[in-house]
Design a protein around this motif. Sequence first.
Motif, PDB file in Angstrom:
ATOM      1  N   LYS A  36       0.978  -1.291  -0.029  1.00 44.38           N
ATOM      2  CA  LYS A  36       0.361  -0.100  -0.143  1.00 44.38           C
ATOM      3  C   LYS A  36       0.840   1.450  -0.373  1.00 44.38           C
ATOM      4  N   SER A  37       1.794   1.157   0.829  1.00 43.62           N
ATOM      5  CA  SER A  37       2.163   2.969   1.206  1.00 43.62           C
ATOM      6  C   SER A  37       4.181   2.739   0.235  1.00 43.62           C
ATOM      7  N   LYS A  38       4.704   3.747  -0.769  1.00 40.94           N
ATOM      8  CA  LYS A  38       4.894   4.381  -1.649  1.00 40.94           C
ATOM      9  C   LYS A  38       6.613   3.293  -1.516  1.00 40.94           C
ATOM     10  N   ASN A  39       6.896   3.722   0.785  1.00 38.94           N
ATOM     11  CA  ASN A  39       7.977   3.766   1.068  1.00 38.94           C
ATOM     12  C   ASN A  39       8.563   2.427   1.442  1.00 38.94           C
ATOM     13  N   ILE A  40       7.449   0.783   1.233  1.00 33.43           N
ATOM     14  CA  ILE A  40       8.062   0.117   1.479  1.00 33.43           C
ATOM     15  C   ILE A  40       7.769  -0.902  -0.228  1.00 33.43           C
ATOM     16  N   LYS A  41       6.800   0.283  -1.252  1.00 33.32           N
ATOM     17  CA  LYS A  41       6.998  -0.661  -2.646  1.00 33.32           C
ATOM     18  C   LYS A  41       8.558  -0.804  -2.955  1.00 33.32           C
ATOM     19  N   LYS A  42       9.009   0.515  -2.988  1.00 35.03           N
ATOM     20  CA  LYS A  42      10.433   1.148  -2.968  1.00 35.03           C
ATOM     21  C   LYS A  42      11.276   0.520  -2.807  1.00 35.03           C
ATOM     22  N   VAL A  43      10.912  -0.151  -1.009  1.00 33.40           N
ATOM     23  CA  VAL A  43      12.469  -0.854  -0.628  1.00 33.40           C
ATOM     24  C   VAL A  43      12.060  -2.313  -1.348  1.00 33.40           C
ATOM     25  N   LEU A  44      10.686  -2.805  -1.364  1.00 30.01           N
ATOM     26  CA  LEU A  44      10.506  -4.011  -2.242  1.00 30.01           C
ATOM     27  C   LEU A  44      11.498  -4.089  -3.523  1.00 30.01           C
ATOM     28  N   SER A  45      11.083  -2.999  -4.319  1.00 28.02           N
ATOM     29  CA  SER A  45      11.185  -3.111  -5.656  1.00 28.02           C
ATOM     30  C   SER A  45      13.386  -3.045  -5.711  1.00 28.02           C
ATOM     31  N   ARG A  46      13.606  -2.705  -5.440  1.00 25.99           N
ATOM     32  CA  ARG A  46      15.357  -2.663  -4.455  1.00 25.99           C
ATOM     33  C   ARG A  46      15.569  -3.644  -4.122  1.00 25.99           C
ATOM     34  N   VAL A  47      15.068  -4.740  -2.929  1.00 24.25           N
ATOM     35  CA  VAL A  47      15.200  -6.289  -2.869  1.00 24.25           C
ATOM     36  C   VAL A  47      15.039  -6.612  -3.789  1.00 24.25           C
ATOM     37  N   LYS A  48      14.914  -7.162  -4.234  1.00 23.34           N
ATOM     38  CA  LYS A  48      14.226  -7.502  -5.560  1.00 23.34           C
ATOM     39  C   LYS A  48      15.220  -7.456  -6.723  1.00 23.34           C
ATOM     40  N   ASP A  49      16.042  -6.468  -6.979  1.00 23.01           N
ATOM     41  CA  ASP A  49      16.470  -6.375  -7.662  1.00 23.01           C
ATOM     42  C   ASP A  49      18.264  -6.095  -7.408  1.00 23.01           C
ATOM     43  N   ALA A  50      17.947  -6.488  -5.992  1.00 19.41           N
ATOM     44  CA  ALA A  50      19.726  -6.818  -5.285  1.00 19.41           C
ATOM     45  C   ALA A  50      19.659  -8.241  -5.663  1.00 19.41           C
ATOM     46  N   ILE A  51      18.738  -9.231  -5.651  1.00 18.87           N
ATOM     47  CA  ILE A  51      18.099 -10.914  -5.710  1.00 18.87           C
ATOM     48  C   ILE A  51      18.799 -11.050  -6.880  1.00 18.87           C
TER      49      ILE A  51
END
Length: 411
Positions: A103-118
Amino acid sequence: MAVFEYKALNGKGKKISGIIDAESTFAAKLKLRQKNIFPILLNRIESNSIATNKESNSFFAGFRLFSKVSSAELSMITRQLSTLLSAGFPLVKAVATLVTQAKSKNIKKVLSRVKDAIEEGSSFAKALGLYPNVFSPIFINMIHAGESSGTLEIVLERLADFTENREDSKKKIQASLAYPILMFFIGFGVLVILLTYVVPGIVNIFSDMNHTLPLPTIILISLSFFFKSWWWCFVLAPFVLLLVLFSVRKFEKIAYLIDSFLISLPVIGILLKKIIAARFTRTLGSLLDNGVPMLTALNITKSIAGNMVIYELISKACARVEQGGELSEVFSQSSAFPYLASQMIKIGETSGELEKMLEKTADLYEKDVQTAITKATSLIEPMIILVMGVVVGCIILAICLPIFEINQLIQ
Protein backbone atom coordinates in the motif's frame (compact mmCIF):
# COMPACT_ATOMS: atom_id res chain seq x y z
CA MET A 1 16.53 -3.21 -13.90
CA ALA A 2 15.32 0.27 -12.88
CA VAL A 3 12.26 1.22 -10.83
CA PHE A 4 9.87 3.97 -11.96
CA GLU A 5 7.16 5.87 -10.09
CA TYR A 6 4.24 6.88 -12.30
CA LYS A 7 1.05 8.93 -12.37
CA ALA A 8 -1.33 7.84 -15.10
CA LEU A 9 -4.88 7.43 -16.38
CA ASN A 10 -6.51 4.02 -16.55
CA GLY A 11 -8.93 2.82 -19.27
CA LYS A 12 -11.83 4.64 -17.56
CA GLY A 13 -9.91 7.93 -17.40
CA LYS A 14 -9.36 7.74 -13.64
CA LYS A 15 -6.10 9.08 -12.21
CA ILE A 16 -3.90 6.39 -10.63
CA SER A 17 -0.32 6.16 -9.32
CA GLY A 18 2.11 3.38 -8.60
CA ILE A 19 5.52 1.83 -9.15
CA ILE A 20 6.77 -0.33 -12.01
CA ASP A 21 10.14 -1.90 -12.84
CA ALA A 22 11.56 -1.87 -16.37
CA GLU A 23 14.85 -1.69 -18.29
CA SER A 24 14.30 1.91 -19.45
CA THR A 25 11.79 4.76 -19.54
CA PHE A 26 10.54 3.60 -22.95
CA ALA A 27 10.13 0.02 -21.68
CA ALA A 28 8.23 1.28 -18.63
CA LYS A 29 5.82 3.28 -20.81
CA LEU A 30 5.32 0.28 -23.11
CA LYS A 31 4.69 -2.00 -20.13
CA LEU A 32 2.08 0.38 -18.75
CA ARG A 33 0.28 0.77 -22.09
CA GLN A 34 0.08 -3.02 -22.39
CA LYS A 35 -1.86 -2.92 -19.11
CA ASN A 36 -4.19 -0.24 -20.57
CA ILE A 37 -2.56 2.43 -18.39
CA PHE A 38 -1.55 5.74 -19.96
CA PRO A 39 1.26 7.56 -18.09
CA ILE A 40 1.10 11.29 -17.46
CA LEU A 41 4.26 11.48 -15.35
CA LEU A 42 7.06 8.91 -15.12
CA ASN A 43 10.06 9.35 -12.78
CA ARG A 44 12.93 6.97 -12.21
CA ILE A 45 13.54 6.18 -8.53
CA GLU A 46 17.21 6.49 -7.75
CA SER A 47 18.81 4.00 -5.40
CA ASN A 48 19.81 6.72 -2.98
CA SER A 49 16.18 7.78 -2.49
CA ILE A 50 15.85 5.06 0.13
CA ALA A 51 17.92 5.07 3.30
CA THR A 52 20.90 2.72 3.19
CA ASN A 53 23.47 1.77 5.80
CA LYS A 54 25.65 4.71 4.86
CA GLU A 55 22.75 7.14 4.96
CA SER A 56 21.49 5.85 8.27
CA ASN A 57 24.64 7.15 9.95
CA SER A 58 24.31 10.65 8.55
CA PHE A 59 23.14 13.75 10.42
CA PHE A 60 19.73 13.67 8.74
CA ALA A 61 19.06 9.98 9.49
CA GLY A 62 16.98 10.87 12.55
CA PHE A 63 14.52 12.81 10.42
CA ARG A 64 13.69 9.64 8.42
CA LEU A 65 12.08 7.96 11.41
CA PHE A 66 8.63 8.97 10.23
CA SER A 67 9.14 7.17 6.89
CA LYS A 68 9.67 3.81 8.57
CA VAL A 69 7.29 1.05 7.61
CA SER A 70 4.69 0.31 10.28
CA SER A 71 4.87 -2.96 12.19
CA ALA A 72 1.38 -3.89 11.01
CA GLU A 73 2.31 -3.48 7.33
CA LEU A 74 5.62 -5.30 7.78
CA SER A 75 3.82 -8.18 9.49
CA MET A 76 1.25 -8.40 6.70
CA ILE A 77 3.94 -8.42 3.99
CA THR A 78 5.92 -11.07 5.88
CA ARG A 79 2.89 -13.35 6.15
CA GLN A 80 2.01 -12.83 2.47
CA LEU A 81 5.57 -13.68 1.46
CA SER A 82 5.47 -16.84 3.59
CA THR A 83 2.21 -17.88 1.91
CA LEU A 84 3.58 -17.28 -1.59
CA LEU A 85 6.76 -19.26 -0.90
CA SER A 86 4.74 -22.12 0.62
CA ALA A 87 2.62 -22.15 -2.55
CA GLY A 88 5.76 -22.74 -4.63
CA PHE A 89 6.52 -19.22 -5.87
CA PRO A 90 10.22 -18.47 -6.50
CA LEU A 91 11.58 -15.80 -4.12
CA VAL A 92 12.05 -13.14 -6.83
CA LYS A 93 8.54 -13.62 -8.19
CA ALA A 94 7.06 -13.60 -4.67
CA VAL A 95 8.78 -10.29 -3.83
CA ALA A 96 7.70 -8.84 -7.21
CA THR A 97 4.09 -9.81 -6.38
CA LEU A 98 4.34 -8.00 -3.05
CA VAL A 99 5.52 -4.83 -4.82
CA THR A 100 2.19 -4.59 -6.63
CA GLN A 101 0.18 -5.38 -3.48
CA ALA A 102 1.99 -3.08 -1.01
CA LYS A 103 0.00 0.00 0.00
CA SER A 104 2.65 2.56 0.97
CA LYS A 105 5.08 4.02 -1.56
CA ASN A 106 7.96 3.60 0.85
CA ILE A 107 7.61 -0.20 1.11
CA LYS A 108 7.02 -0.44 -2.66
CA LYS A 109 10.36 1.27 -3.30
CA VAL A 110 12.17 -0.87 -0.74
CA LEU A 111 10.74 -4.14 -2.06
CA SER A 112 11.58 -3.15 -5.63
CA ARG A 113 15.21 -2.55 -4.67
CA VAL A 114 15.32 -5.80 -2.68
CA LYS A 115 14.05 -7.69 -5.74
CA ASP A 116 16.73 -6.07 -7.92
CA ALA A 117 19.44 -6.99 -5.40
CA ILE A 118 18.30 -10.65 -5.36
CA GLU A 119 18.27 -10.73 -9.17
CA GLU A 120 21.85 -9.42 -9.14
CA GLY A 121 22.92 -12.42 -7.03
CA SER A 122 22.58 -11.11 -3.48
CA SER A 123 21.03 -13.24 -0.73
CA PHE A 124 17.62 -12.22 0.63
CA ALA A 125 19.05 -11.36 4.06
CA LYS A 126 21.85 -9.27 2.55
CA ALA A 127 19.36 -7.41 0.35
CA LEU A 128 17.20 -6.62 3.38
CA GLY A 129 20.31 -5.51 5.29
CA LEU A 130 20.66 -2.56 2.88
CA TYR A 131 17.62 -0.97 4.56
CA PRO A 132 18.15 -0.96 8.36
CA ASN A 133 15.51 1.77 8.78
CA VAL A 134 12.89 -0.72 7.60
CA PHE A 135 14.14 -4.16 8.65
CA SER A 136 15.45 -4.69 12.18
CA PRO A 137 18.52 -6.83 13.04
CA ILE A 138 16.11 -9.46 14.45
CA PHE A 139 14.27 -9.64 11.12
CA ILE A 140 17.45 -9.84 9.02
CA ASN A 141 19.16 -12.46 11.18
CA MET A 142 16.09 -14.69 11.28
CA ILE A 143 15.83 -14.47 7.48
CA HIS A 144 19.52 -15.37 7.22
CA ALA A 145 18.97 -18.40 9.49
CA GLY A 146 15.95 -19.45 7.39
CA GLU A 147 17.92 -19.20 4.15
CA SER A 148 20.81 -21.20 5.61
CA SER A 149 18.53 -23.99 6.85
CA GLY A 150 16.22 -24.03 3.82
CA THR A 151 13.16 -23.21 5.92
CA LEU A 152 12.59 -19.60 4.81
CA GLU A 153 8.79 -19.88 4.53
CA ILE A 154 8.52 -21.30 8.09
CA VAL A 155 10.79 -18.57 9.47
CA LEU A 156 8.73 -15.90 7.69
CA GLU A 157 5.55 -17.27 9.25
CA ARG A 158 7.15 -17.21 12.71
CA LEU A 159 8.40 -13.68 12.06
CA ALA A 160 4.87 -12.59 11.19
CA ASP A 161 3.57 -14.18 14.42
CA PHE A 162 6.36 -12.53 16.43
CA THR A 163 5.64 -9.08 14.94
CA GLU A 164 1.87 -9.44 15.39
CA ASN A 165 2.18 -10.57 19.02
CA ARG A 166 4.51 -7.71 19.85
CA GLU A 167 2.20 -5.20 18.15
CA ASP A 168 -0.85 -6.62 19.98
CA SER A 169 0.91 -6.31 23.35
CA LYS A 170 1.92 -2.73 22.57
CA LYS A 171 -1.65 -1.80 21.52
CA LYS A 172 -3.14 -3.34 24.67
CA ILE A 173 -0.79 -1.33 26.88
CA GLN A 174 -1.46 1.88 24.91
CA ALA A 175 -5.24 1.29 25.11
CA SER A 176 -5.01 0.79 28.89
CA LEU A 177 -3.06 4.03 29.36
CA ALA A 178 -4.97 6.18 26.85
CA TYR A 179 -7.99 7.03 29.02
CA PRO A 180 -6.09 8.01 32.22
CA ILE A 181 -3.67 10.16 30.21
CA LEU A 182 -6.58 11.85 28.40
CA MET A 183 -8.31 12.51 31.72
CA PHE A 184 -5.13 13.99 33.18
CA PHE A 185 -4.66 16.44 30.30
CA ILE A 186 -8.34 17.43 30.28
CA GLY A 187 -8.24 17.97 34.06
CA PHE A 188 -5.04 19.99 33.85
CA GLY A 189 -6.50 22.06 30.99
CA VAL A 190 -9.66 22.81 32.99
CA LEU A 191 -7.54 23.84 35.99
CA VAL A 192 -5.42 26.21 33.88
CA ILE A 193 -8.54 27.80 32.33
CA LEU A 194 -10.08 28.29 35.79
CA LEU A 195 -6.94 29.89 37.22
CA THR A 196 -6.08 32.09 34.23
CA TYR A 197 -9.52 33.26 33.02
CA VAL A 198 -12.36 32.51 35.44
CA VAL A 199 -10.77 33.19 38.85
CA PRO A 200 -9.17 36.61 38.01
CA GLY A 201 -12.55 38.00 36.92
CA ILE A 202 -14.22 36.95 40.18
CA VAL A 203 -11.30 37.98 42.40
CA ASN A 204 -11.24 41.53 40.98
CA ILE A 205 -14.62 42.07 42.66
CA PHE A 206 -13.07 41.36 46.09
CA SER A 207 -10.02 43.54 45.40
CA ASP A 208 -12.22 46.61 44.81
CA MET A 209 -13.94 46.19 48.20
CA ASN A 210 -10.76 46.90 50.22
CA HIS A 211 -11.64 44.04 52.53
CA THR A 212 -9.10 41.74 54.18
CA LEU A 213 -9.34 38.46 52.35
CA PRO A 214 -9.08 34.98 53.93
CA LEU A 215 -5.82 33.04 53.52
CA PRO A 216 -7.27 30.47 51.00
CA THR A 217 -8.43 33.35 48.77
CA ILE A 218 -5.02 35.06 48.96
CA ILE A 219 -3.31 31.80 47.95
CA LEU A 220 -5.78 31.37 45.08
CA ILE A 221 -5.12 34.92 43.84
CA SER A 222 -1.33 34.33 43.97
CA LEU A 223 -1.68 31.07 42.02
CA SER A 224 -3.94 32.76 39.49
CA PHE A 225 -1.41 35.56 38.83
CA PHE A 226 1.40 33.02 38.63
CA PHE A 227 -0.43 30.87 36.05
CA LYS A 228 -1.45 33.91 34.05
CA SER A 229 2.13 35.22 33.89
CA TRP A 230 4.01 31.93 33.52
CA TRP A 231 1.55 29.63 31.70
CA TRP A 232 4.04 29.15 28.85
CA CYS A 233 6.50 27.50 31.30
CA PHE A 234 4.01 24.70 31.92
CA VAL A 235 3.59 24.19 28.17
CA LEU A 236 7.34 24.14 27.45
CA ALA A 237 8.43 22.23 30.57
CA PRO A 238 7.58 18.69 29.28
CA PHE A 239 9.37 19.31 25.97
CA VAL A 240 12.44 20.79 27.71
CA LEU A 241 12.53 17.85 30.14
CA LEU A 242 12.37 15.33 27.29
CA LEU A 243 15.09 17.19 25.40
CA VAL A 244 17.35 17.24 28.47
CA LEU A 245 16.77 13.53 29.15
CA PHE A 246 17.45 12.68 25.51
CA SER A 247 20.67 14.75 25.57
CA VAL A 248 22.09 13.38 28.83
CA ARG A 249 21.33 9.77 27.84
CA LYS A 250 24.01 10.09 25.17
CA PHE A 251 26.53 9.85 28.02
CA GLU A 252 26.76 6.19 29.04
CA LYS A 253 27.54 6.83 32.72
CA ILE A 254 24.58 9.21 33.15
CA ALA A 255 22.27 6.86 31.22
CA TYR A 256 23.40 3.99 33.47
CA LEU A 257 22.64 6.01 36.63
CA ILE A 258 19.19 7.01 35.33
CA ASP A 259 18.29 3.44 34.32
CA SER A 260 19.65 2.06 37.59
CA PHE A 261 17.51 4.54 39.54
CA LEU A 262 14.38 3.71 37.52
CA ILE A 263 14.57 -0.06 38.04
CA SER A 264 15.25 0.44 41.77
CA LEU A 265 11.93 2.30 42.32
CA PRO A 266 9.38 0.34 44.39
CA VAL A 267 6.46 -0.08 41.95
CA ILE A 268 7.64 1.35 38.64
CA GLY A 269 10.97 -0.49 38.93
CA ILE A 270 9.30 -3.90 39.32
CA LEU A 271 7.08 -3.19 36.30
CA LEU A 272 10.08 -2.08 34.22
CA LYS A 273 11.98 -5.26 35.13
CA LYS A 274 9.03 -7.37 33.97
CA ILE A 275 8.74 -5.44 30.68
CA ILE A 276 12.47 -5.83 30.01
CA ALA A 277 12.38 -9.54 30.93
CA ALA A 278 9.41 -10.14 28.60
CA ARG A 279 11.11 -8.32 25.71
CA PHE A 280 14.45 -10.08 26.27
CA THR A 281 13.06 -13.62 26.58
CA ARG A 282 10.61 -13.19 23.66
CA THR A 283 13.31 -11.89 21.31
CA LEU A 284 16.00 -14.35 22.38
CA GLY A 285 13.57 -17.30 22.24
CA SER A 286 12.40 -16.39 18.72
CA LEU A 287 15.96 -15.97 17.44
CA LEU A 288 17.22 -19.25 18.94
CA ASP A 289 14.12 -21.13 17.78
CA ASN A 290 14.85 -20.06 14.20
CA GLY A 291 18.47 -21.21 14.22
CA VAL A 292 20.31 -17.99 15.05
CA PRO A 293 23.53 -18.76 17.04
CA MET A 294 23.44 -17.91 20.76
CA LEU A 295 26.14 -15.19 20.67
CA THR A 296 24.56 -13.49 17.64
CA ALA A 297 21.14 -13.67 19.29
CA LEU A 298 22.46 -12.16 22.55
CA ASN A 299 24.15 -9.30 20.68
CA ILE A 300 20.85 -8.52 18.92
CA THR A 301 18.85 -8.57 22.17
CA LYS A 302 21.53 -6.36 23.73
CA SER A 303 20.92 -3.71 21.06
CA ILE A 304 17.18 -3.55 21.83
CA ALA A 305 17.45 -3.81 25.64
CA GLY A 306 16.46 -0.14 26.13
CA ASN A 307 18.19 -0.08 29.52
CA MET A 308 21.93 0.40 30.16
CA VAL A 309 21.93 -1.85 33.25
CA ILE A 310 20.42 -4.74 31.26
CA TYR A 311 22.72 -3.90 28.33
CA GLU A 312 25.77 -4.46 30.54
CA LEU A 313 24.19 -7.58 32.03
CA ILE A 314 23.69 -9.10 28.57
CA SER A 315 27.27 -8.12 27.64
CA LYS A 316 28.49 -10.10 30.67
CA ALA A 317 26.26 -13.01 29.62
CA CYS A 318 27.84 -12.92 26.12
CA ALA A 319 31.31 -13.15 27.66
CA ARG A 320 30.25 -16.00 29.96
CA VAL A 321 28.63 -18.01 27.13
CA GLU A 322 31.67 -17.42 24.92
CA GLN A 323 33.84 -18.96 27.67
CA GLY A 324 31.57 -22.01 27.82
CA GLY A 325 29.48 -20.93 30.84
CA GLU A 326 25.70 -20.89 31.26
CA LEU A 327 23.43 -17.95 30.46
CA SER A 328 21.50 -18.23 33.73
CA GLU A 329 24.66 -17.81 35.86
CA VAL A 330 24.92 -14.11 35.04
CA PHE A 331 21.21 -13.26 35.31
CA SER A 332 20.70 -15.10 38.63
CA GLN A 333 23.44 -12.97 40.23
CA SER A 334 21.82 -9.63 39.33
CA SER A 335 18.90 -7.94 41.08
CA ALA A 336 18.15 -6.01 37.86
CA PHE A 337 16.69 -9.16 36.27
CA PRO A 338 13.65 -10.96 37.79
CA TYR A 339 14.71 -14.01 39.84
CA LEU A 340 11.92 -16.21 38.47
CA ALA A 341 12.99 -15.46 34.88
CA SER A 342 16.60 -16.44 35.61
CA GLN A 343 15.42 -19.69 37.21
CA MET A 344 13.24 -20.55 34.22
CA ILE A 345 16.23 -19.93 31.93
CA LYS A 346 18.28 -22.26 34.13
CA ILE A 347 15.62 -24.99 33.86
CA GLY A 348 15.58 -24.53 30.09
CA GLU A 349 19.37 -24.91 29.88
CA THR A 350 19.34 -28.00 32.10
CA SER A 351 16.50 -29.70 30.19
CA GLY A 352 17.83 -28.71 26.75
CA GLU A 353 14.59 -26.82 25.96
CA LEU A 354 15.82 -23.26 26.40
CA GLU A 355 13.76 -21.88 23.50
CA LYS A 356 10.47 -23.21 24.93
CA MET A 357 11.26 -21.93 28.43
CA LEU A 358 12.11 -18.49 27.04
CA GLU A 359 8.77 -18.38 25.21
CA LYS A 360 6.92 -19.46 28.39
CA THR A 361 8.79 -16.82 30.41
CA ALA A 362 7.83 -14.14 27.87
CA ASP A 363 4.16 -15.23 27.99
CA LEU A 364 4.21 -15.13 31.80
CA TYR A 365 5.71 -11.65 32.09
CA GLU A 366 3.65 -10.15 29.25
CA LYS A 367 0.48 -11.27 31.09
CA ASP A 368 1.87 -9.92 34.38
CA VAL A 369 2.65 -6.54 32.80
CA GLN A 370 -0.78 -6.28 31.21
CA THR A 371 -2.51 -7.24 34.48
CA ALA A 372 -0.40 -4.75 36.46
CA ILE A 373 -1.15 -1.92 34.02
CA THR A 374 -4.88 -2.74 34.03
CA LYS A 375 -4.92 -2.66 37.85
CA ALA A 376 -2.93 0.58 37.93
CA THR A 377 -5.21 2.32 35.42
CA SER A 378 -8.30 1.17 37.35
CA LEU A 379 -6.83 2.98 40.39
CA ILE A 380 -5.50 6.01 38.50
CA GLU A 381 -8.90 6.94 37.01
CA PRO A 382 -10.73 7.46 40.35
CA MET A 383 -7.59 9.10 41.81
CA ILE A 384 -7.56 11.71 39.01
CA ILE A 385 -11.30 12.36 39.55
CA LEU A 386 -10.75 12.64 43.32
CA VAL A 387 -7.80 15.04 42.97
CA MET A 388 -9.70 17.19 40.46
CA GLY A 389 -12.71 17.24 42.80
CA VAL A 390 -10.55 18.37 45.73
CA VAL A 391 -8.83 21.07 43.63
CA VAL A 392 -12.11 22.44 42.25
CA GLY A 393 -13.61 22.26 45.76
CA CYS A 394 -10.69 24.31 47.15
CA ILE A 395 -11.16 26.91 44.38
CA ILE A 396 -14.89 27.18 45.13
CA LEU A 397 -14.19 27.45 48.89
CA ALA A 398 -11.57 30.18 48.33
CA ILE A 399 -14.09 32.16 46.26
CA CYS A 400 -17.03 31.60 48.62
CA LEU A 401 -15.23 32.43 51.92
CA PRO A 402 -14.95 36.21 51.29
CA ILE A 403 -18.58 36.25 50.06
CA PHE A 404 -19.71 34.68 53.35
CA GLU A 405 -17.62 37.20 55.36
CA ILE A 406 -19.02 40.18 53.43
CA ASN A 407 -22.54 38.82 53.90
CA GLN A 408 -22.00 38.61 57.67
CA LEU A 409 -20.73 42.22 57.79
CA ILE A 410 -23.79 43.44 55.89
CA GLN A 411 -26.10 41.67 58.35
